[in-house]
Design an enzyme around this catalytic site. Structure first.
Site, PDB file in Angstrom:
ATOM      1  N   LEU A 100     -19.062 -13.571  26.468  1.00 42.76           N
ATOM      2  CA  LEU A 100     -18.022 -12.610  26.825  1.00 42.76           C
ATOM      3  C   LEU A 100     -17.349 -13.176  28.065  1.00 42.76           C
ATOM      4  O   LEU A 100     -18.035 -13.675  28.967  1.00 42.76           O
ATOM      5  CB  LEU A 100     -18.618 -11.232  27.134  1.00 42.76           C
ATOM      6  CG  LEU A 100     -19.224 -10.446  25.967  1.00 42.76           C
ATOM      7  CD1 LEU A 100     -19.850  -9.150  26.475  1.00 42.76           C
ATOM      8  CD2 LEU A 100     -18.178 -10.136  24.902  1.00 42.76           C
ATOM      9  N   ASP A 101     -16.019 -13.111  28.128  1.00 42.12           N
ATOM     10  CA  ASP A 101     -15.360 -13.694  29.292  1.00 42.12           C
ATOM     11  C   ASP A 101     -15.678 -12.888  30.546  1.00 42.12           C
ATOM     12  O   ASP A 101     -16.203 -11.777  30.484  1.00 42.12           O
ATOM     13  CB  ASP A 101     -13.849 -13.857  29.068  1.00 42.12           C
ATOM     14  CG  ASP A 101     -13.099 -12.539  28.975  1.00 42.12           C
ATOM     15  OD1 ASP A 101     -13.278 -11.687  29.867  1.00 42.12           O
ATOM     16  OD2 ASP A 101     -12.312 -12.358  28.030  1.00 42.12           O
ATOM     17  N   VAL A 102     -15.362 -13.457  31.684  1.00 47.11           N
ATOM     18  CA  VAL A 102     -15.799 -12.901  32.966  1.00 47.11           C
ATOM     19  C   VAL A 102     -15.308 -11.471  33.187  1.00 47.11           C
ATOM     20  O   VAL A 102     -15.978 -10.665  33.849  1.00 47.11           O
ATOM     21  CB  VAL A 102     -15.353 -13.831  34.125  1.00 47.11           C
ATOM     22  CG1 VAL A 102     -13.833 -13.857  34.243  1.00 47.11           C
ATOM     23  CG2 VAL A 102     -16.001 -13.439  35.442  1.00 47.11           C
ATOM     24  N   THR A 104     -14.712  -9.210  30.745  1.00 47.57           N
ATOM     25  CA  THR A 104     -15.114  -8.324  29.657  1.00 47.57           C
ATOM     26  C   THR A 104     -16.508  -7.779  29.920  1.00 47.57           C
ATOM     27  O   THR A 104     -17.397  -8.508  30.357  1.00 47.57           O
ATOM     28  CB  THR A 104     -15.092  -9.073  28.310  1.00 47.57           C
ATOM     29  OG1 THR A 104     -13.764  -9.529  28.047  1.00 47.57           O
ATOM     30  CG2 THR A 104     -15.533  -8.169  27.170  1.00 47.57           C
ATOM     31  N   ARG A 188      -8.220 -10.495  23.068  1.00 44.11           N
ATOM     32  CA  ARG A 188      -7.046 -10.589  23.943  1.00 44.11           C
ATOM     33  C   ARG A 188      -5.900 -11.304  23.233  1.00 44.11           C
ATOM     34  O   ARG A 188      -4.730 -10.917  23.371  1.00 44.11           O
ATOM     35  CB  ARG A 188      -7.419 -11.313  25.241  1.00 44.11           C
ATOM     36  CG  ARG A 188      -8.468 -10.558  26.056  1.00 44.11           C
ATOM     37  CD  ARG A 188      -8.814 -11.285  27.354  1.00 44.11           C
ATOM     38  NE  ARG A 188      -9.946 -10.667  28.023  1.00 44.11           N
ATOM     39  CZ  ARG A 188      -9.869  -9.613  28.823  1.00 44.11           C
ATOM     40  NH1 ARG A 188      -8.694  -9.059  29.064  1.00 44.11           N
ATOM     41  NH2 ARG A 188     -10.952  -9.108  29.397  1.00 44.11           N
TER      42      ARG A 188
END
Length: 229
Positions: A100-102, A104, A188
């Site tokens: 998961l990106d930073v 999220t 996104r």
């Protein structure tokens, strides 16, 4: 059991990383360097990495469901701060299942079983991932329903899934999106393609495992056998 699978099951690293360790001559069996991935490890073999015997008895496999906070990254690099794996109290080497990106939040699986992490991270692993999304810009129904048949999101990639418009509140639009693949920044990119921008993104469920009753930054241990089928 094949050598690369054996090493991964011992929690040494993911299967791919174990392949590289074997290729680089980092693994010894009965005192000799072995570069054969397919070598079948026997019960009386002594497998050594960096002068330490590696055994299936070294540790018990564990799997955790964590509710990831914003600002934490899915990385094993020791020089990184705010790593997701550091939120788990464990002496084992841990791996996140996918990323998961930073920015999220939400459901992320963490395990000390490198082979399992590699398996569940593969794009062909088609379990549902459910996200809650907040945007400023609304999207017409006929546009967002294009995702059901497949939507181009750039880089010669297409995304397919279901978007549900939940409500409009205080000038914000709330959505749920359900996907099965795990392309980089997929949610996104989908909303960008549909003409909107994600303000907040939270994955509330992964493969039927919900973080609804888990506080942000907290986790619970789950039975890894649920993914054996």
């Amino acid at each position: 059991m094949r050598l690369n699978k054996y090493l991964a099951h011992c929690g040494l690293a993911s299967r791919r990383k174990c392949d590289q360790l074997i290729k680089d001559g980092k693994i010894r069996i009965n005192g000799k360097i072995t570069i054969d991935y397919s070598y079948k490890v026997k019960g009386d073999d002594v497998v050594v990495f960096e002068n330490r015997a590696v055994s299936l008895d070294d540790e018990e496999y564990s799997l955790y469901l964590l509710n990831k906070p914003k600002g934490y990254i899915c990385s094993n690099a020791k020089d990184n701060k705010n790593r997701v794996i550091d939120l788990i109290k464990s002496d084992s080497r841990l791996y996140t299942v996918g990323r998961l990106d930073v920015n999220t939040t939400g459901a992320i699986l963490v395990t000390n079983d490198g082979d399992l992490a590699n398996k569940l991270s593969h794009p062909r692993y088609d379990k549902e991932k459910k996200y809650l999304v907040r945007t400023f810009i609304d999207i017409p129904k006929d546009r967002y329903e294009r995702l059901k048949k497949g939507l181009s999101i750039g880089r010669r990639q297409r995304a397919k899934g279901i978007i549900k418009r939940l409500k409009k509140e205080n000038k914000h639009i709330y959505w749920e999106i359900i996907l099965t693949e795990g392309k980089n920044r997929e949610v996104r990119r989908i909303f960008e393609e549909l003409g909107s921008e994600v303000i907040d993104l939270h994955r509330h469920e992964f493969a039927g495992l919900s973080v609804q009753n888990i506080d942000i930054g907290s986790y619970k241990k789950i039975d890894s056998n649920i993914f054996n089928n």
